[in-house]
Design a protein around this motif. Structure first.
Motif, PDB file in Angstrom:
ATOM      1  N   UNK A  34      30.277  48.863  -7.658  1.00 38.22           N
ATOM      2  CA  UNK A  34      31.108  47.931  -8.139  1.00 38.22           C
ATOM      3  C   UNK A  34      30.838  46.542  -7.641  1.00 38.22           C
ATOM      4  N   UNK A  35      30.535  45.706  -8.487  1.00 41.59           N
ATOM      5  CA  UNK A  35      30.458  44.115  -7.957  1.00 41.59           C
ATOM      6  C   UNK A  35      31.345  43.307  -8.991  1.00 41.59           C
ATOM      7  N   UNK A  36      32.212  42.547  -8.535  1.00 36.71           N
ATOM      8  CA  UNK A  36      33.254  41.608  -9.124  1.00 36.71           C
ATOM      9  C   UNK A  36      32.132  40.739  -9.787  1.00 36.71           C
ATOM     10  N   UNK A  37      31.237  40.216  -9.336  1.00 37.56           N
ATOM     11  CA  UNK A  37      30.244  39.335 -10.054  1.00 37.56           C
ATOM     12  C   UNK A  37      28.857  39.432  -9.242  1.00 37.56           C
ATOM     13  N   UNK A  38      28.059  39.010 -10.105  1.00 36.87           N
ATOM     14  CA  UNK A  38      26.627  39.162  -9.614  1.00 36.87           C
ATOM     15  C   UNK A  38      26.331  38.630  -8.236  1.00 36.87           C
ATOM     16  N   UNK A  39      27.102  37.327  -7.936  1.00 40.31           N
ATOM     17  CA  UNK A  39      26.672  36.712  -6.839  1.00 40.31           C
ATOM     18  C   UNK A  39      27.061  37.635  -5.552  1.00 40.31           C
ATOM     19  N   UNK A  40      28.201  38.492  -5.724  1.00 40.13           N
ATOM     20  CA  UNK A  40      28.549  39.508  -4.572  1.00 40.13           C
ATOM     21  C   UNK A  40      27.481  40.410  -4.362  1.00 40.13           C
ATOM     22  N   UNK A  41      26.934  40.917  -5.644  1.00 45.54           N
ATOM     23  CA  UNK A  41      25.735  41.735  -5.386  1.00 45.54           C
ATOM     24  C   UNK A  41      24.437  41.406  -4.886  1.00 45.54           C
ATOM     25  N   UNK A  42      24.267  39.973  -5.132  1.00 45.63           N
ATOM     26  CA  UNK A  42      23.239  39.354  -4.283  1.00 45.63           C
ATOM     27  C   UNK A  42      23.509  38.974  -2.824  1.00 45.63           C
ATOM     28  N   UNK A  43      24.756  38.541  -2.603  1.00 45.36           N
ATOM     29  CA  UNK A  43      25.084  38.477  -1.280  1.00 45.36           C
ATOM     30  C   UNK A  43      24.995  39.693  -0.406  1.00 45.36           C
ATOM     31  N   UNK A  44      25.322  40.794  -1.106  1.00 44.58           N
ATOM     32  CA  UNK A  44      25.032  42.109  -0.298  1.00 44.58           C
ATOM     33  C   UNK A  44      23.512  42.383  -0.278  1.00 44.58           C
ATOM     34  N   UNK A  45      22.698  41.968  -1.366  1.00 45.83           N
ATOM     35  CA  UNK A  45      21.100  42.222  -1.004  1.00 45.83           C
ATOM     36  C   UNK A  45      20.683  41.427   0.017  1.00 45.83           C
ATOM     37  N   UNK A  46      21.185  39.987   0.177  1.00 39.99           N
ATOM     38  CA  UNK A  46      20.612  39.278   1.188  1.00 39.99           C
ATOM     39  C   UNK A  46      21.117  39.857   2.424  1.00 39.99           C
ATOM     40  N   UNK A  47      22.340  40.421   2.740  1.00 37.91           N
ATOM     41  CA  UNK A  47      22.893  40.801   4.019  1.00 37.91           C
ATOM     42  C   UNK A  47      21.944  42.207   4.429  1.00 37.91           C
TER      43      UNK A  47
END
Length: 119
Positions: A34-47
């Protein structure tokens, strides 16, 4: 002529990009993420990409005996643990099932292996 397989900047960048692009792709494809928005999914990807490049090699060296006993399957446990750790740090991203975490870790490992060359 020396063989410098370990120092391949293209492989490092490929691993990082596979993490950055793989997590949002898995959010769209796999139930249980679950991702609230795509930016949080991308942030997890970067981390996760940073963790794959910095922490993963250290963890593999530390857990090498266990990895030998499990024929390398413990590396998947390391990948899933890194994914859970990154998800815990980013608000708006959640892993609802272990199967989704395993699928995401396997997809990212497979992608980075194909794109960056298997090590």
């Amino acid at each position: 002529m020396s063989d410098k397989k370990n120092a391949r900047p293209g492989s490092v960048m490929a691993t990082f990009l596979c993490c950055v692009l793989g997590v949002p792709t898995c959010v769209k494809l796999l139930p249980g993420l679950y991702a609230a928005d795509m930016m949080s999914a991308v942030a997890v990807g970067v981390l996760l990409g940073a963790a794959y490049l910095v922490l993963r090699p250290i963890l593999r060296v530390v857990t090498f005996p266990v990895g030998c006993l499990t024929f390398g399957l413990f590396n998947a446990v390391i990948d899933v643990a890194l994914l859970y750790g990154c998800a815990a740090l980013i608000e708006g991203f959640a892993i609802e099932s272990v199967i989704a975490a395993i699928g995401t870790a396997l997809l990212i490992s497979l992608l980075s292996g194909v794109v960056g060359g298997f090590k």
